[in-house]
Design a protein around this motif. Structure first.
Motif, PDB file in Angstrom:
ATOM      1  N   ALA A 417      27.344  42.909  30.894  1.00 55.49           N
ATOM      2  CA  ALA A 417      28.280  41.800  30.689  1.00 55.49           C
ATOM      3  C   ALA A 417      29.097  42.009  29.414  1.00 55.49           C
ATOM      4  O   ALA A 417      30.311  41.752  29.391  1.00 55.49           O
ATOM      5  CB  ALA A 417      27.519  40.476  30.618  1.00 55.49           C
ATOM      6  N   TYR A 418      28.452  42.495  28.356  1.00 56.71           N
ATOM      7  CA  TYR A 418      29.183  42.738  27.109  1.00 56.71           C
ATOM      8  C   TYR A 418      30.127  43.928  27.244  1.00 56.71           C
ATOM      9  O   TYR A 418      31.243  43.912  26.713  1.00 56.71           O
ATOM     10  CB  TYR A 418      28.205  42.954  25.948  1.00 56.71           C
ATOM     11  CG  TYR A 418      27.876  41.658  25.238  1.00 56.71           C
ATOM     12  CD1 TYR A 418      28.663  41.204  24.188  1.00 56.71           C
ATOM     13  CD2 TYR A 418      26.800  40.874  25.642  1.00 56.71           C
ATOM     14  CE1 TYR A 418      28.385  40.007  23.550  1.00 56.71           C
ATOM     15  CE2 TYR A 418      26.514  39.673  25.009  1.00 56.71           C
ATOM     16  CZ  TYR A 418      27.312  39.248  23.967  1.00 56.71           C
ATOM     17  OH  TYR A 418      27.041  38.056  23.334  1.00 56.71           O
ATOM     18  N   ARG A 419      29.691  44.952  27.953  1.00 57.54           N
ATOM     19  CA  ARG A 419      30.576  46.091  28.158  1.00 57.54           C
ATOM     20  C   ARG A 419      31.822  45.654  28.916  1.00 57.54           C
ATOM     21  O   ARG A 419      32.957  46.010  28.556  1.00 57.54           O
ATOM     22  CB  ARG A 419      29.858  47.191  28.946  1.00 57.54           C
ATOM     23  CG  ARG A 419      30.682  48.472  29.124  1.00 57.54           C
ATOM     24  CD  ARG A 419      30.084  49.383  30.170  1.00 57.54           C
ATOM     25  NE  ARG A 419      30.054  48.748  31.479  1.00 57.54           N
ATOM     26  CZ  ARG A 419      31.135  48.595  32.255  1.00 57.54           C
ATOM     27  NH1 ARG A 419      32.311  49.036  31.868  1.00 57.54           N
ATOM     28  NH2 ARG A 419      31.028  47.998  33.433  1.00 57.54           N
ATOM     29  N   SER A 420      31.641  44.853  29.963  1.00 60.91           N
ATOM     30  CA  SER A 420      32.771  44.379  30.756  1.00 60.91           C
ATOM     31  C   SER A 420      33.680  43.470  29.939  1.00 60.91           C
ATOM     32  O   SER A 420      34.915  43.577  30.007  1.00 60.91           O
ATOM     33  CB  SER A 420      32.251  43.643  31.989  1.00 60.91           C
ATOM     34  OG  SER A 420      33.311  43.119  32.755  1.00 60.91           O
ATOM     35  N   ALA A 421      33.091  42.567  29.148  1.00 61.57           N
ATOM     36  CA  ALA A 421      33.893  41.647  28.332  1.00 61.57           C
ATOM     37  C   ALA A 421      34.698  42.402  27.284  1.00 61.57           C
ATOM     38  O   ALA A 421      35.858  42.051  26.996  1.00 61.57           O
ATOM     39  CB  ALA A 421      32.989  40.620  27.665  1.00 61.57           C
ATOM     40  N   ARG A 422      34.104  43.443  26.732  1.00 69.31           N
ATOM     41  CA  ARG A 422      34.846  44.233  25.752  1.00 69.31           C
ATOM     42  C   ARG A 422      36.014  44.958  26.414  1.00 69.31           C
ATOM     43  O   ARG A 422      37.104  45.069  25.834  1.00 69.31           O
ATOM     44  CB  ARG A 422      33.911  45.232  25.056  1.00 69.31           C
ATOM     45  CG  ARG A 422      34.606  45.953  23.921  1.00 69.31           C
ATOM     46  CD  ARG A 422      33.717  46.927  23.203  1.00 69.31           C
ATOM     47  NE  ARG A 422      34.527  47.762  22.329  1.00 69.31           N
ATOM     48  CZ  ARG A 422      34.165  48.905  21.810  1.00 69.31           C
ATOM     49  NH1 ARG A 422      32.945  49.385  22.043  1.00 69.31           N
ATOM     50  NH2 ARG A 422      34.990  49.608  21.047  1.00 69.31           N
ATOM     51  N   GLU A 423      35.820  45.466  27.614  1.00 69.78           N
ATOM     52  CA  GLU A 423      36.918  46.112  28.340  1.00 69.78           C
ATOM     53  C   GLU A 423      38.039  45.120  28.619  1.00 69.78           C
ATOM     54  O   GLU A 423      39.223  45.467  28.521  1.00 69.78           O
ATOM     55  CB  GLU A 423      36.399  46.704  29.646  1.00 69.78           C
ATOM     56  CG  GLU A 423      35.530  47.949  29.459  1.00 69.78           C
ATOM     57  CD  GLU A 423      35.029  48.493  30.780  1.00 69.78           C
ATOM     58  OE1 GLU A 423      35.244  47.829  31.827  1.00 69.78           O
ATOM     59  OE2 GLU A 423      34.423  49.588  30.777  1.00 69.78           O
ATOM     60  N   HIS A 424      37.688  43.877  28.941  1.00 67.23           N
ATOM     61  CA  HIS A 424      38.715  42.855  29.175  1.00 67.23           C
ATOM     62  C   HIS A 424      39.514  42.606  27.901  1.00 67.23           C
ATOM     63  O   HIS A 424      40.737  42.449  27.948  1.00 67.23           O
ATOM     64  CB  HIS A 424      38.060  41.555  29.642  1.00 67.23           C
ATOM     65  CG  HIS A 424      37.544  41.609  31.037  1.00 67.23           C
ATOM     66  ND1 HIS A 424      36.572  40.768  31.511  1.00 67.23           N
ATOM     67  CD2 HIS A 424      37.866  42.420  32.081  1.00 67.23           C
ATOM     68  CE1 HIS A 424      36.305  41.054  32.772  1.00 67.23           C
ATOM     69  NE2 HIS A 424      37.084  42.054  33.146  1.00 67.23           N
ATOM     70  N   GLN A 425      38.812  42.535  26.758  1.00 65.09           N
ATOM     71  CA  GLN A 425      39.541  42.320  25.514  1.00 65.09           C
ATOM     72  C   GLN A 425      40.465  43.492  25.208  1.00 65.09           C
ATOM     73  O   GLN A 425      41.604  43.310  24.783  1.00 65.09           O
ATOM     74  CB  GLN A 425      38.580  42.112  24.338  1.00 65.09           C
ATOM     75  CG  GLN A 425      39.312  41.636  23.084  1.00 65.09           C
ATOM     76  CD  GLN A 425      38.552  41.916  21.799  1.00 65.09           C
ATOM     77  OE1 GLN A 425      38.237  43.059  21.478  1.00 65.09           O
ATOM     78  NE2 GLN A 425      38.272  40.867  21.046  1.00 65.09           N
ATOM     79  N   GLU A 426      39.986  44.702  25.444  1.00 67.95           N
ATOM     80  CA  GLU A 426      40.791  45.877  25.175  1.00 67.95           C
ATOM     81  C   GLU A 426      42.037  45.903  26.063  1.00 67.95           C
ATOM     82  O   GLU A 426      43.132  46.268  25.609  1.00 67.95           O
ATOM     83  CB  GLU A 426      39.969  47.151  25.376  1.00 67.95           C
ATOM     84  CG  GLU A 426      40.648  48.420  24.894  1.00 67.95           C
ATOM     85  CD  GLU A 426      40.944  48.413  23.409  1.00 67.95           C
ATOM     86  OE1 GLU A 426      41.975  48.998  23.006  1.00 67.95           O
ATOM     87  OE2 GLU A 426      40.157  47.828  22.642  1.00 67.95           O
ATOM     88  N   GLU A 430      45.879  45.803  24.729  1.00 70.39           N
ATOM     89  CA  GLU A 430      46.907  46.785  25.085  1.00 70.39           C
ATOM     90  C   GLU A 430      48.175  46.110  25.591  1.00 70.39           C
ATOM     91  O   GLU A 430      49.284  46.556  25.290  1.00 70.39           O
ATOM     92  CB  GLU A 430      46.354  47.753  26.135  1.00 70.39           C
ATOM     93  CG  GLU A 430      45.286  48.687  25.624  1.00 70.39           C
ATOM     94  CD  GLU A 430      45.797  49.663  24.583  1.00 70.39           C
ATOM     95  OE1 GLU A 430      46.979  50.047  24.676  1.00 70.39           O
ATOM     96  OE2 GLU A 430      45.019  50.041  23.694  1.00 70.39           O
ATOM     97  N   VAL A 431      48.031  45.048  26.338  1.00 69.61           N
ATOM     98  CA  VAL A 431      49.191  44.354  26.906  1.00 69.61           C
ATOM     99  C   VAL A 431      49.956  43.563  25.848  1.00 69.61           C
ATOM    100  O   VAL A 431      51.200  43.617  25.782  1.00 69.61           O
ATOM    101  CB  VAL A 431      48.750  43.430  28.063  1.00 69.61           C
ATOM    102  CG1 VAL A 431      49.912  42.519  28.501  1.00 69.61           C
ATOM    103  CG2 VAL A 431      48.217  44.242  29.226  1.00 69.61           C
TER     104      VAL A 431
END
Length: 436
Positions: A417-426, A430-431
């Motif tokens: 869950a933390y790995r996925s949430a960090r990817e969402h923030q990244e 970027e956007v």
């Protein structure tokens, strides 16, 4: 040893023995302004009538004060949070090679540092700029006032200005020319004590020293702002992309990254929506559906976009104050994890600063975001002790090792869950921030 710690919102003073152990009560004075004379007055109050064989100081960095010919302040303390020079930084980037500046100074062409602030001051207050006899850091101003001497900057404080050539160990000639300031208008560079007084050292550097964070042990601090730093023995500076490099002394350097948001972000949330009920303990990042970019005070590490602003994605009518608070904590933790990715030599992370020492929920979130254990420092005032340690070492003493507290392990059940949430923030970063 009398140690002083002049932070961004308070002054602390305490006496230590030759082993680096406190031997009297901590004195603290809180302030909320940027008047250099008022901060100096509070430092005197914190010192009181205490005497010591040696005096050492930890002080906030990146500050600029213009002085007249009599040493009186012409400006308030212009700190890293003052981003009015963002436009000047952009114009300066067009005049110099930013990558070459970073390679020489370890800093970025950014409004947090002197070159942009000096250019802005010359453009917006030309009379003040022209009338200034000296441009100094607040710690230089403090040093001169307390011992009645000419302002002098240690290599540590100078390296936090963005105007100091780390390798040549002098003020950077190209930047001086670019901002129209002669070296005679800057403080002398000296690491030598004057009587019993040692020149000030950057507070972040002192936090590492005070908590025993050297070599592969990194110091992670969340106070008003946030930072992750490693301290290493090295003669030759080699600044890395996205990271700053400071001097500790002639033989040691600090590499790391800083965020402009930390405890100030939670204070802002409390003002906006009030304190939240409940605790994020036991909740995962997917429980609130939010992605928080913590750039309310602009971005420093890792992209150094001064114009960046905060953003919260996923807000709905069901969003609660606790959701916002947890997402803000996670947002800061994910940006610290991005800094950690650039420091592969880290073997252990030690938390310093009041936020993580006293808020174990946030400490747990940081451990989860880093995906590695987080050890809480056993030193209540790391920067204060670090000032004492630095001076004691120079005086030939051997301070005892800094104590360590509990270690908080990342929760394996929430790793994905933390790995996925960090990817969402990244992705959001970027956007919205790094799209250029």
């Amino acid at each position: 040893m009398l140690a002083l710690d002049v932070g961004s919102s308070s002054v602390r003073a305490q006496v230590f023995d030759e082993r680096g152990e406190p031997v009297d009560e901590l004195r603290q004075e809180v302030y909320g302004g940027d008047d250099p004379d008022e901060i100096i007055r509070l430092v005197r109050e914190a010192i009181g009538g205490r005497e010591a064989d040696l005096v050492a100081t930890s002080c906030f960095g990146h500050s600029l004060v213009a002085l007249d010919a009599r040493g009186r302040p012409l400006t308030p303390v212009l700190g890293w949070r003052d981003t009015r020079s963002a436009g000047a930084a952009e114009r300066l980037r067009a005049r110099v090679d930013p990558a070459a500046v970073h390679a020489r100074t370890g800093e970025f062409v950014h409004p947090a540092f002197w070159p942009a602030k000096l250019l802005w001051l010359a453009e917006t207050e030309p009379e003040v700029f022209a009338g200034a006899a000296r441009f100094v850091s607040f710690s230089d101003c403090l040093f001169a006032a307390l011992i009645e001497a000419e302002p002098a900057a240690s290599p540590s404080i100078a390296s936090g200005t963005g105007l100091y050539d780390l390798g040549a160990r002098r003020w950077d000639e190209e930047l001086l020319e670019a901002v129209g300031v002669g070296e005679e208008r800057l403080p002398a560079l000296s690491d030598s004590p004057v009587g019993s007084w040692y020149p000030a050292i950057l507070d972040g550097v002192c936090a590492n020293l005070g908590a025993g964070c050297t070599g592969g042990r990194a110091a992670l601090t969340i106070g008003t702002s946030s930072a992750l730093r490693v301290l290493r023995a090295a003669e030759r500076p080699e600044p890395r992309p996205g990271l700053f490099t400071y001097r500790v002394d002639e033989r040691r350097l600090v590499d790391g990254g800083a965020l402009s948001d930390g405890g100030n972000l939670l204070a802002w949330l409390d003002r906006m929506v009030g304190p939240s009920d409940g605790s994020p303990a036991g909740r995962g990042p997917g429980d609130h559906g939010l992605t928080f970019l913590p750039f309310l005070a602009g971005e420093r590490s890792t992209g150094w976009h001064p114009e960046a602003t905060g953003a919260i994605a996923g807000v709905s009518l069901a969003t609660t104050p606790l959701d916002l608070r947890q997402a803000a904590m996670e947002g800061v933790a994910f940006r610290l994890a991005a800094i950690a990715d650039l420091l592969p030599e880290i073997e252990q992370v030690v938390a310093t600063g009041g936020a993580l020492v006293h808020d174990r929920d946030w400490a747990q979130i940081v451990a989860d975001a880093l995906a590695r254990p987080l050890t809480i420092s056993g030193v209540p005032e790391a920067s204060l002790r670090g000032a004492a340690v630095a001076a004691l070492e120079r005086a030939g003493y051997e301070p005892v090792d800094a104590p360590l507290g509990d270690t908080i392990a990342p929760r394996e059940s929430l790793a994905e869950a933390y790995r996925s949430a960090r990817e969402h923030q990244e992705s959001l970063y970027e956007v919205l921030i790094a799209h250029d």
